[in-house]
Write a protein that holds these residues in place. Sequence first.
Motif, short mmCIF file in Angstrom:
data_model
loop_
_atom_site.label_atom_id
_atom_site.label_comp_id
_atom_site.label_asym_id
_atom_site.label_seq_id
_atom_site.Cartn_x
_atom_site.Cartn_y
_atom_site.Cartn_z
N LYS A 3 0.84 -1.19 0.00
CA LYS A 3 0.00 0.00 0.00
C LYS A 3 0.88 1.24 0.00
CE LYS A 3 -3.70 2.26 2.36
NZ LYS A 3 -4.85 2.17 3.19
N LEU A 4 0.56 2.20 -0.84
CA LEU A 4 1.31 3.46 -0.89
C LEU A 4 0.94 4.29 0.33
CD1 LEU A 4 0.83 4.37 -4.64
CD2 LEU A 4 2.86 3.41 -3.58
N THR A 5 1.93 4.96 0.89
CA THR A 5 1.66 5.79 2.05
C THR A 5 1.29 7.21 1.62
OG1 THR A 5 3.98 6.40 2.26
CG2 THR A 5 3.22 4.49 3.55
N VAL A 6 0.50 7.85 2.45
CA VAL A 6 0.09 9.22 2.18
C VAL A 6 1.25 10.14 2.53
CG1 VAL A 6 -1.54 11.02 2.80
CG2 VAL A 6 -2.32 8.67 2.62
N THR A 7 1.54 11.08 1.66
CA THR A 7 2.66 12.00 1.86
C THR A 7 2.15 13.41 2.09
OG1 THR A 7 2.81 12.54 -0.49
CG2 THR A 7 4.09 10.63 0.28
N GLU A 8 3.08 14.30 2.39
CA GLU A 8 2.73 15.72 2.53
C GLU A 8 2.15 16.25 1.22
OE1 GLU A 8 2.59 17.65 5.31
OE2 GLU A 8 2.97 15.71 6.24
N ALA A 9 2.63 15.75 0.11
CA ALA A 9 2.10 16.19 -1.19
C ALA A 9 0.62 15.85 -1.31
CB ALA A 9 2.88 15.56 -2.33
N ASP A 10 0.25 14.66 -0.85
CA ASP A 10 -1.17 14.26 -0.90
C ASP A 10 -2.02 15.20 -0.04
OD1 ASP A 10 -0.82 11.81 -2.47
OD2 ASP A 10 0.20 11.06 -0.69
N LYS A 11 -1.47 15.58 1.11
CA LYS A 11 -2.21 16.48 2.00
C LYS A 11 -2.35 17.86 1.36
CE LYS A 11 -1.03 13.99 6.16
NZ LYS A 11 -0.29 13.95 7.41
N LEU A 12 -1.28 18.35 0.73
CA LEU A 12 -1.35 19.65 0.05
C LEU A 12 -2.35 19.61 -1.09
CD1 LEU A 12 -0.38 22.56 -0.47
CD2 LEU A 12 1.41 21.59 -1.92
N ILE A 13 -2.31 18.56 -1.89
CA ILE A 13 -3.25 18.43 -3.01
C ILE A 13 -4.68 18.40 -2.48
CG2 ILE A 13 -4.06 16.88 -4.84
CD1 ILE A 13 -1.05 16.10 -5.20
N GLY A 14 -4.90 17.64 -1.42
CA GLY A 14 -6.24 17.56 -0.83
C GLY A 14 -6.72 18.91 -0.33
N LYS A 15 -5.83 19.62 0.33
CA LYS A 15 -6.17 20.95 0.85
C LYS A 15 -6.53 21.89 -0.29
CE LYS A 15 -4.04 24.71 3.47
NZ LYS A 15 -2.79 25.20 4.03
N GLN A 40 -17.65 10.37 0.49
CA GLN A 40 -16.68 9.94 1.49
C GLN A 40 -15.27 9.87 0.89
OE1 GLN A 40 -19.57 8.38 0.84
NE2 GLN A 40 -20.74 8.68 2.72
N GLN A 41 -15.18 9.37 -0.35
CA GLN A 41 -13.87 9.27 -0.99
C GLN A 41 -13.32 10.66 -1.27
OE1 GLN A 41 -11.98 6.55 -1.46
NE2 GLN A 41 -10.37 7.91 -2.16
N LEU A 42 -14.15 11.57 -1.75
CA LEU A 42 -13.69 12.95 -1.98
C LEU A 42 -13.22 13.56 -0.67
CD1 LEU A 42 -13.27 15.41 -3.83
CD2 LEU A 42 -15.62 16.07 -3.29
N SER A 43 -13.94 13.30 0.40
CA SER A 43 -13.55 13.81 1.71
C SER A 43 -12.18 13.27 2.12
CB SER A 43 -14.60 13.42 2.76
OG SER A 43 -14.20 13.85 4.04
N ARG A 44 -11.92 11.99 1.84
CA ARG A 44 -10.61 11.40 2.15
C ARG A 44 -9.52 12.05 1.31
NH1 ARG A 44 -13.90 6.59 3.06
NH2 ARG A 44 -13.80 6.08 0.84
N TYR A 45 -9.82 12.36 0.04
CA TYR A 45 -8.86 13.07 -0.81
C TYR A 45 -8.56 14.45 -0.21
CZ TYR A 45 -9.69 9.77 -4.73
OH TYR A 45 -9.79 8.68 -5.55
N GLU A 46 -9.61 15.17 0.15
CA GLU A 46 -9.45 16.53 0.67
C GLU A 46 -8.68 16.56 1.99
OE1 GLU A 46 -13.29 18.43 0.80
OE2 GLU A 46 -13.23 18.91 -1.34
N ARG A 47 -8.88 15.56 2.83
CA ARG A 47 -8.15 15.49 4.09
C ARG A 47 -6.73 14.98 3.90
NH1 ARG A 47 -12.74 12.65 5.78
NH2 ARG A 47 -11.40 10.83 6.09
N GLY A 48 -6.46 14.42 2.72
CA GLY A 48 -5.13 13.88 2.46
C GLY A 48 -4.91 12.52 3.09
N THR A 49 -5.99 11.84 3.46
CA THR A 49 -5.83 10.51 4.06
C THR A 49 -5.73 9.41 3.01
OG1 THR A 49 -8.22 10.29 4.34
CG2 THR A 49 -6.97 11.16 6.22
#
Length: 123
Positions: A3-15, A40-49
């Motif tokens: 499983k790929l881990t969530v990075t700071e980039a994912d959190k920035l993109i979500g924000k 729910q999936q969009l919310s997970r993207y936005e939170r960067g989770t």
Amino acid sequence: MSKLTVTEADKLIGKRIQQRRKESKLTAASLSEKIGVSQQQLSRYERGTNKINVSHLIDIAAYLDTPISWFFTSHDEEIKQESDKVYLSVKTEELKTQLDTLWTKLSTEQQHAFVVLLDKLIK
């Protein structure tokens, strides 16, 4: 499969997705429907989770009329854009009203000088 881990980039993109969605006055429900994912999936993207699917990011960028590169800008660029946004957030009508108010406070000589300045700026 790892499983790929969530990075700071994912959190920035979500924000940034959430920021642009809110600026566009869209609910998470309406955007998720437009791009074909659950709210729910969009919310997970936005939170960067969760890492965002590239095709979903492309759909989001297209629907929000935003260059995809905007979602990847650095923190320094984000600060500059936030600063710029303060100036850009004033709507055209508000600018006209402000100009009308200030115009009446200028002397005839100042009004003339201002018109000359504007004339030089647009040439």
